[in-house]
Write a protein that holds these residues in place. Sequence first.
Motif, PDB file in Angstrom:
ATOM      1  N   LEU A 109       0.861  -1.193   0.000  1.00  0.00           N
ATOM      2  CA  LEU A 109       0.000   0.000   0.000  1.00  0.00           C
ATOM      3  C   LEU A 109       0.897   1.243   0.000  1.00  0.00           C
ATOM      4  CD1 LEU A 109      -2.720   1.392   0.184  1.00  0.00           C
ATOM      5  CD2 LEU A 109      -2.692   1.029   2.657  1.00  0.00           C
ATOM      6  N   ARG A 110       1.102   1.768  -1.190  1.00  0.00           N
ATOM      7  CA  ARG A 110       1.971   2.944  -1.313  1.00  0.00           C
ATOM      8  C   ARG A 110       1.232   4.032  -2.062  1.00  0.00           C
ATOM      9  NH1 ARG A 110       5.505   2.790  -4.791  1.00  0.00           N
ATOM     10  NH2 ARG A 110       7.064   4.153  -3.912  1.00  0.00           N
ATOM     11  N   ASP A 111       1.614   5.263  -1.790  1.00  0.00           N
ATOM     12  CA  ASP A 111       1.144   6.350  -2.620  1.00  0.00           C
ATOM     13  C   ASP A 111       1.941   6.287  -3.918  1.00  0.00           C
ATOM     14  OD1 ASP A 111      -0.747   8.296  -2.649  1.00  0.00           O
ATOM     15  OD2 ASP A 111       0.550   9.875  -1.873  1.00  0.00           O
ATOM     16  N   ALA A 112       1.374   6.824  -4.988  1.00  0.00           N
ATOM     17  CA  ALA A 112       2.089   6.775  -6.269  1.00  0.00           C
ATOM     18  C   ALA A 112       3.372   7.596  -6.188  1.00  0.00           C
ATOM     19  CB  ALA A 112       1.196   7.316  -7.372  1.00  0.00           C
ATOM     20  N   ASP A 113       4.313   7.265  -7.070  1.00  0.00           N
ATOM     21  CA  ASP A 113       5.544   8.036  -7.167  1.00  0.00           C
ATOM     22  C   ASP A 113       5.264   9.487  -7.501  1.00  0.00           C
ATOM     23  OD1 ASP A 113       7.199   5.913  -6.737  1.00  0.00           O
ATOM     24  OD2 ASP A 113       7.853   5.696  -8.830  1.00  0.00           O
ATOM     25  N   LYS A 114       6.153  10.349  -7.003  1.00  0.00           N
ATOM     26  CA  LYS A 114       6.199  11.732  -7.511  1.00  0.00           C
ATOM     27  C   LYS A 114       7.250  11.777  -8.618  1.00  0.00           C
ATOM     28  CE  LYS A 114       6.879  12.996  -3.363  1.00  0.00           C
ATOM     29  NZ  LYS A 114       7.115  13.483  -2.058  1.00  0.00           N
ATOM     30  N   GLY A 115       7.271  12.892  -9.320  1.00  0.00           N
ATOM     31  CA  GLY A 115       8.213  13.030 -10.433  1.00  0.00           C
ATOM     32  C   GLY A 115       9.659  12.862 -10.010  1.00  0.00           C
ATOM     33  N   ASP A 116       9.956  13.283  -8.775  1.00  0.00           N
ATOM     34  CA  ASP A 116      11.267  13.047  -8.182  1.00  0.00           C
ATOM     35  C   ASP A 116      11.005  12.287  -6.884  1.00  0.00           C
ATOM     36  OD1 ASP A 116      13.589  13.076  -6.725  1.00  0.00           O
ATOM     37  OD2 ASP A 116      14.060  15.194  -7.099  1.00  0.00           O
ATOM     38  N   ILE A 117      11.349  11.003  -6.866  1.00  0.00           N
ATOM     39  CA  ILE A 117      10.962  10.183  -5.705  1.00  0.00           C
ATOM     40  C   ILE A 117      11.787  10.510  -4.464  1.00  0.00           C
ATOM     41  CG2 ILE A 117      10.123   8.241  -7.106  1.00  0.00           C
ATOM     42  CD1 ILE A 117      12.729   6.743  -6.240  1.00  0.00           C
ATOM     43  N   PHE A 118      12.842  11.310  -4.639  1.00  0.00           N
ATOM     44  CA  PHE A 118      13.680  11.649  -3.487  1.00  0.00           C
ATOM     45  C   PHE A 118      13.287  12.982  -2.860  1.00  0.00           C
ATOM     46  CE2 PHE A 118      16.117   9.073  -6.486  1.00  0.00           C
ATOM     47  CZ  PHE A 118      16.339   7.965  -5.684  1.00  0.00           C
ATOM     48  N   SER A 119      12.269  13.621  -3.428  1.00  0.00           N
ATOM     49  CA  SER A 119      11.930  14.945  -2.930  1.00  0.00           C
ATOM     50  C   SER A 119      10.725  14.887  -1.999  1.00  0.00           C
ATOM     51  CB  SER A 119      11.669  15.882  -4.114  1.00  0.00           C
ATOM     52  OG  SER A 119      10.384  16.394  -4.074  1.00  0.00           O
ATOM     53  N   GLY A 120      10.879  15.402  -0.787  1.00  0.00           N
ATOM     54  CA  GLY A 120       9.761  15.535   0.141  1.00  0.00           C
ATOM     55  C   GLY A 120       9.344  14.221   0.779  1.00  0.00           C
ATOM     56  N   GLU A 121       8.290  14.294   1.555  1.00  0.00           N
ATOM     57  CA  GLU A 121       7.787  13.153   2.307  1.00  0.00           C
ATOM     58  C   GLU A 121       6.902  12.281   1.422  1.00  0.00           C
ATOM     59  OE1 GLU A 121       7.945  12.410   5.986  1.00  0.00           O
ATOM     60  OE2 GLU A 121       9.799  13.393   5.301  1.00  0.00           O
ATOM     61  N   VAL A 122       6.833  10.995   1.743  1.00  0.00           N
ATOM     62  CA  VAL A 122       5.848  10.133   1.102  1.00  0.00           C
ATOM     63  C   VAL A 122       4.647  10.030   2.041  1.00  0.00           C
ATOM     64  CG1 VAL A 122       5.358   7.841   0.198  1.00  0.00           C
ATOM     65  CG2 VAL A 122       7.638   8.839  -0.092  1.00  0.00           C
ATOM     66  N   ARG A 123       3.481  10.339   1.490  1.00  0.00           N
ATOM     67  CA  ARG A 123       2.263  10.324   2.299  1.00  0.00           C
ATOM     68  C   ARG A 123       1.911   8.888   2.669  1.00  0.00           C
ATOM     69  NH1 ARG A 123      -1.968  13.435  -1.012  1.00  0.00           N
ATOM     70  NH2 ARG A 123      -1.369  11.866  -2.515  1.00  0.00           N
ATOM     71  N   GLU A 124       1.610   8.635   3.937  1.00  0.00           N
ATOM     72  CA  GLU A 124       1.209   7.283   4.338  1.00  0.00           C
ATOM     73  C   GLU A 124      -0.307   7.147   4.233  1.00  0.00           C
ATOM     74  OE1 GLU A 124       1.882   4.198   8.000  1.00  0.00           O
ATOM     75  OE2 GLU A 124       3.515   5.066   6.859  1.00  0.00           O
ATOM     76  N   ARG A 125      -0.778   6.074   3.620  1.00  0.00           N
ATOM     77  CA  ARG A 125      -2.211   5.887   3.427  1.00  0.00           C
ATOM     78  C   ARG A 125      -2.803   5.131   4.614  1.00  0.00           C
ATOM     79  NH1 ARG A 125      -3.944   6.893  -1.546  1.00  0.00           N
ATOM     80  NH2 ARG A 125      -5.754   7.483  -0.324  1.00  0.00           N
ATOM     81  N   GLU A 126      -3.986   5.566   5.022  1.00  0.00           N
ATOM     82  CA  GLU A 126      -4.642   5.022   6.217  1.00  0.00           C
ATOM     83  C   GLU A 126      -5.455   3.770   5.897  1.00  0.00           C
ATOM     84  OE1 GLU A 126      -5.017   6.617   9.378  1.00  0.00           O
ATOM     85  OE2 GLU A 126      -3.526   8.142   8.816  1.00  0.00           O
ATOM     86  N   LEU A 127      -5.462   2.831   6.832  1.00  0.00           N
ATOM     87  CA  LEU A 127      -6.319   1.650   6.724  1.00  0.00           C
ATOM     88  C   LEU A 127      -7.409   1.739   7.776  1.00  0.00           C
ATOM     89  CD1 LEU A 127      -3.556  -0.991   6.218  1.00  0.00           C
ATOM     90  CD2 LEU A 127      -5.536  -0.687   4.716  1.00  0.00           C
TER      91      LEU A 127
END
Length: 469
Positions: free
Chosen positions: A308-326
């Motif tokens: 369960l991941r959020d989709a990639d951003k254009g630069d995967i090293f930039s900023g936080e990755v949003r965690e999805r709630e269950l």
Amino acid sequence: MTTTTTTTTNHEQHDVVVVVVPLPAQGHLHASLELSRLLSATYNIPVYYVSTPAHIRQAQTRAVRWDPLTTPNLNFIDFPVSFEVPPPNPDASIKFPSQLVPAFNSSLQLRDPVTNLIKKFASVSRKVVVVHDFLTSYVVQDVPQIPKTECYCLHTVSAFLAFTYVYDAAKPPVPPEAEVVLEKLPSLDGCNSPEILEFAKKQINARVQGGGNIFSTSRVIEGLYLDLLAKMNPSKEFKHWALGPFNPVEIDATTTANRHYSLEWLDKQPANSVIFVSFGSTTSLSEDEINELAFGLEQSQQRFIWVLRDADKGDIFSGEVRERELPEGYEKRVSERGFVMRDWAPQLEILAHPSTGGFMSHCGWNSCMESISMGVPIVAWPMHSDQPRNALFIAEGLKIGILMREWERRNEVVSAETIERVVRTLMASPEGEEMKRNATELKEAVKLSVMEGGVTQKEMESFVAHITR
Ligand SMILES: *[C@@H]1O[C@H](CO)[C@@H](O)[C@H](O)[C@H]1NC(C)=O
Ligand SMILES: *[C@@H]1O[C@H](CO)[C@@H](O)[C@H](O)[C@H]1NC(C)=O
């Protein structure tokens, strides 16, 4: 410009060098890198993989079971460009990852630096072979004017998909086994966003004729459609090669050192009992979709690993990755039979593990090829781009999977009941067993195709002989 070379190639006179220009999107970066590896490591041809710094790092970081930095003859050249990095939108009505388009767009800036680089190589080499993505045609459009160069277009999609475009436009006659599949072709509505269509148009307008097409597929999987495509372009100068699968076909996922925790969990499960659920790097599910999927998997009573991941951003090293709630308490409740992971999954190894018996997939073409290579049948849940047509091909063409829902019903949230039913069909029904048998047969054929004397091995040798002639 930064160059990372593993061999001392500067100031040397070269025979043939290959320059690979991928589209900066995960599936394309990955397929291009795996092809680069085959050419450099197996055939000792110097390969230069060219992109932006973030995208080279992305491709390198996500290589599984091999180290691109220590592979002989494989070199990386990056050209810095800047672009916006918006977050993905899980609630967008069209699931195409529009957040990536600024990164795609940034690749247009590579036109001049890449042209200059190729000029430089051409001045010190017998021949420069440029392998570009269909969607980086714009970048390489000046190459045909440079002496001693040849261009080849890499299609990181299925031959089936490529043929469907021809079929939509010209309705050429096809054999009955293709007709029964093609008559069910889903429409292209909802597959793409206006931004990507604009980008694609730029590529099509800049298209170079080149010396041929390379497909990331295998004759034993798509011989029918490769032949149909070749018939549409019968010129002797323009060739077609199916060089896939680019992924290794034999992996022992049960014994290697430093294993991912998901593989250790799989060790403890019965053979063929686990469904691997992952929608690739470009899919963002909405909250409703996540909830229905959570309950559907739970109610199916099957074992599962869900990425369960959020989709990639254009630069995967930039900023936080949003965690999805269950749903509250979900992970604890299902912990007996399944678990949810949030990091990058070692997909090929999970698919190769004997406990994995099914794959719920968005049907990106790399994922299809990996699943086929490992003999894993598929619950096909396409989201965008080429995926709806790949899904049809998996279910109706290859008969190794089942559709989660018809593309025409893409705007409805798939219910937990549907998910439960489809998962059970794949994992716990005679029909599912037959899909597994069909997938296993195809896997065996693929395995033979890459061995000495096999059809893919021969195509690869024909390609290498052609570019080094
Ligand atoms: C991509 O670039 C074109 C100009 O080359 C511009 O019109 C378009 O808005 C850009 N799209 C995005 C999403 O950045
Ligand atoms: C398995 O493959 C055979 C041969 O193509 C086909 O007749 C059969 O319908 C397939 N089974 C399933 C469940 O799709």
